[in-house]
Write a protein that holds these residues in place. Structure first.
Motif, short mmCIF file in Angstrom:
data_model
loop_
_atom_site.label_atom_id
_atom_site.label_comp_id
_atom_site.label_asym_id
_atom_site.label_seq_id
_atom_site.Cartn_x
_atom_site.Cartn_y
_atom_site.Cartn_z
N GLU A 380 0.83 -1.20 0.00
CA GLU A 380 0.00 0.00 0.00
C GLU A 380 0.87 1.26 0.00
N THR A 381 1.87 1.26 0.89
CA THR A 381 2.73 2.44 1.00
C THR A 381 3.58 2.62 -0.24
N LEU A 382 4.09 1.53 -0.80
CA LEU A 382 4.91 1.62 -2.01
C LEU A 382 4.11 2.20 -3.17
N ILE A 383 2.88 1.74 -3.34
CA ILE A 383 2.04 2.27 -4.42
C ILE A 383 1.79 3.76 -4.22
N ASN A 384 1.48 4.16 -3.00
CA ASN A 384 1.22 5.57 -2.74
C ASN A 384 2.47 6.42 -2.97
N LEU A 385 3.67 5.86 -2.65
CA LEU A 385 4.90 6.61 -2.88
C LEU A 385 5.16 6.77 -4.37
N VAL A 386 4.94 5.72 -5.17
CA VAL A 386 5.12 5.83 -6.62
C VAL A 386 4.18 6.88 -7.18
N LEU A 387 2.93 6.87 -6.73
CA LEU A 387 1.97 7.88 -7.18
C LEU A 387 2.42 9.28 -6.78
N ARG A 388 2.97 9.39 -5.58
CA ARG A 388 3.42 10.70 -5.10
C ARG A 388 4.59 11.21 -5.92
N ILE A 389 5.53 10.34 -6.24
CA ILE A 389 6.68 10.75 -7.05
C ILE A 389 6.22 11.25 -8.41
N LYS A 390 5.20 10.62 -8.96
CA LYS A 390 4.70 11.00 -10.28
C LYS A 390 3.65 12.10 -10.22
N GLY A 391 3.40 12.62 -9.01
CA GLY A 391 2.43 13.70 -8.87
C GLY A 391 1.00 13.27 -9.07
N LEU A 392 0.70 12.01 -8.71
CA LEU A 392 -0.65 11.47 -8.94
C LEU A 392 -1.29 11.00 -7.64
N GLU A 393 -1.05 11.73 -6.54
CA GLU A 393 -1.64 11.30 -5.28
C GLU A 393 -3.15 11.28 -5.36
N ASP A 394 -3.71 10.26 -4.74
CA ASP A 394 -5.16 10.17 -4.65
C ASP A 394 -5.58 10.89 -3.37
#
Length: 557
Positions: A380-394
């Motif tokens: 869960e945390t890894l997916i959220n970090l990848v999204l955050r790096i790409k500027g795609l936070e939910d």
């Protein structure tokens, strides 16, 4: 030699060797270098030396500000006291352009004896503003286990723009450098990591209190008596090259060191006890108990030392922590069981950090150590970090594994090709086994990417309509990438830089996670440097010059 080189040589002597400013005014130094200083028009007056150091400190500060711009950061801070003055030290850790973890010292601030969480927060926010670091760039704060720091991190870090005048000419819609734009689409999501070494020491301390407090009190009494002037003198006469030690709860591993030294001096202590000193008398049973206690503490002591190097990775820490638990579990003694239960209780404070679990999960050497519940949280945390790096936070919700089931898609064939290519390139360290060009003889070798924040301009192609589909694709890709890593981890373990061979969707996040600090030991080293500059003879150093000296000492090559 130029005047600038001469000045920097002086600064280097002051910073690296702790030379006092007035030394350069001495007759001896002037005999050696006075003529050269005159020709280069470099003043050796102590006030000018002070200015050289301050200017070098300011240049270092500007250099660090450029290094940290638009990067994700780990923030580390701790407090210490030196000559009745209280200080707060701050470090940051990040991934540089070569994909390596780098630690930089930001500041050493006199907190003027104010230790509340609110006061510490003001100091931290002030330093971040001074370096133009937005809070949204900090992904984790690493602190000691002091109550004030834990309380501080329970609240969201926020910038309080105190002292802002009503007639501020700046446009209200413009965000000042170093402050957080509250209307930004990037939410603050800062994890809190408690110092892992400190947690380990607290667990050992808790275990000792349950069943070994009596024998430790007895051993401490003997150690204290052995340190008395009369006994100490007799030890020296018998050519005992070492003296006894006392344990101090604030020092890591001091109980082990005290018991180990007592056992080393056992023959001398028993001889003096036979001469009539009852305060040194220990029965054979007590000595055997001390030896077994020493052997149990030795494992934790050695692990504590191994966890204090700068480039410690979360996966390495997790392996050492798990290994120590297994050691105590297999030992079978009541004291070992106490240590084990204390570690299990204390690890809740560690493993509640999703970033730590994600870091272990993305480390092919240690990813198989995670139990299923921790693996789910790590995903869960890894997916959220990848999204955050790409500027795609939910912003609506965090990713959860039930939401992220891997469905059949066009990318399945791509991942099968990855696994096939891995087998073809097995044992070839220099090749990118995850390159998806489809050509086995045309494998691209590219340097590791810089892990920085994705700006709005770099993601201008992402619209409100396609953002959910982009996020879902990334989530699916991350889960498939992890499955690929599991299948190929034996081959990846053989590589010197396995992350360079990871799927592209995981590379940035994996590099960022592997540099995550599990301890704040680097801040402790900053305090050790404080002893060099702020001695009893230099106790009146002003805050600006002391901060410049430590900033240069910590960051100069």
């Amino acid at each position: 030699m130029t005047a600038e080189q001469f000045r920097m040589g002086i600064v280097s002597m002051v910073v690296k060797n702790g030379i006092a400013f007035k030394f350069f005014e001495s007759d001896g130094f002037k005999i050696i270098n006075g003529e050269m200083a005159t020709k280069l028009k470099v003043s050796l007056d102590k006030q000018h030396i002070r200015n050289y150091v301050l200017n070098a400190g300011n240049e270092m500060k500007e250099k660090i500000k450029k290094e940290l711009k638009n990067r994700f950061l780990y923030l580390k801070f701790d407090c210490a006291t030196r000559l009745r003055v209280n200080y707060l030290g701050l470090n940051v850790r990040f991934v540089d352009d070569q994909g390596l973890g780098v630690t930089r010292t930001l500041a050493l601030v006199d907190n003027e004896g104010r230790h509340t969480s609110g006061e510490l927060k003001k100091i931290v926010n002030g330093v971040l503003q001074d370096y133009d670091i937005p809070l949204a760039n900090i992904i984790c704060c690493v602190t000691a286990n002091a109550t004030n720091m834990v309380s501080m991190m329970k609240e969201d870090l926020q910038h309080a723009e105190e002292g802002k005048s009503e007639n501020d000419e700046k446009d209200d819609n413009e965000t000042m450098a170093g402050t957080l734009d509250l209307e930004s689409s990037v939410p603050i999501n800062c994890e809190h990591m408690r110092c892992a070494v400190h947690i380990l020491q607290l667990a050992i301390h808790d275990g000792l209190k349950k069943t070994a407090s009596g024998v430790i009190a007895k051993l401490r009494h003997v150690a204290k008596e052995a340190l008395s002037p009369k006994i100490n003198q007799q030890l020296r006469r018998r050519r005992a090259k070492k003296v006894d030690l006392l344990n101090q709860e604030t020092r890591w591993g001091s109980t082990y060191a005290m018991i180990d030294r007592l056992i080393e001096l056992r023959s001398f202590i028993e001889e003096m006890a036979d001469m009539g000193n009852e305060n040194l008398n220990l029965s054979s049973f007590e000595w055997e108990h001390a030896i077994s206690l020493r052997d149990l503490l030795m494992k934790a002591h050695l692990i504590t030392k191994s966890l204090q190097f700068e480039n410690l990775t979360p996966g390495y820490f997790y392996r050492k922590w798990s290994g120590l638990k297994l050691f105590y579990q297999d030992h079978g003694s009541s004291l070992a069981d106490d240590f084990l239960h204390s570690m299990q209780k204390r690890e809740e404070e560690l493993l509640g950090n999703g970033l730590l679990l994600a870091a272990v999960l993305s480390d092919v050497t240690n990813m198989d150590l995670l139990p299923p519940d921790h693996e789910i949280k790590g995903k869960e945390t890894l997916i959220n970090l990848v999204l955050r790096i790409k500027g795609l936070e939910d912003e609506k919700k965090e990713a959860t594994v039930p939401d992220l089931e891997v469905s059949d898609s066009d990318s399945d064939e791509e991942f099968r090709a990855v696994r096939k290519k891995l087998k073809l390139n097995k044992g070839t360290e220099g090749l990118s086994v995850f390159d998806l060009t489809g050509k086995e003889d045309n494998i691209n070798l590219t340097p590791p990417p810089t892990v920085t924040r994705s700006s709005s301009s770099s993601n201008s192609h992402i619209t409100a309509e396609n953002q959910p589909s982009q996020m879902q694709f990334i989530r699916t890709s991350v889960l498939k990438g992890l499955e690929t890593l599991k299948e190929s981890r034996e081959e990846l373990k053989k590589l010197s830089d396995p992350i360079s061979q990871y799927p592209d969707v995981l590379k940035d996040a994996a590099r960022l996670l592997c540099t995550m600090p599990s301890t704040q030991v680097s801040v402790e080293r900053l305090f050790s440097g404080l002893k060099i500059f702020k001695s009893g003879l230099r106790s009146c150093l002003k805050a600006d010059i002391l901060n410049a000296l430590l900033l240069l000492k910590a960051n100069m090559k």
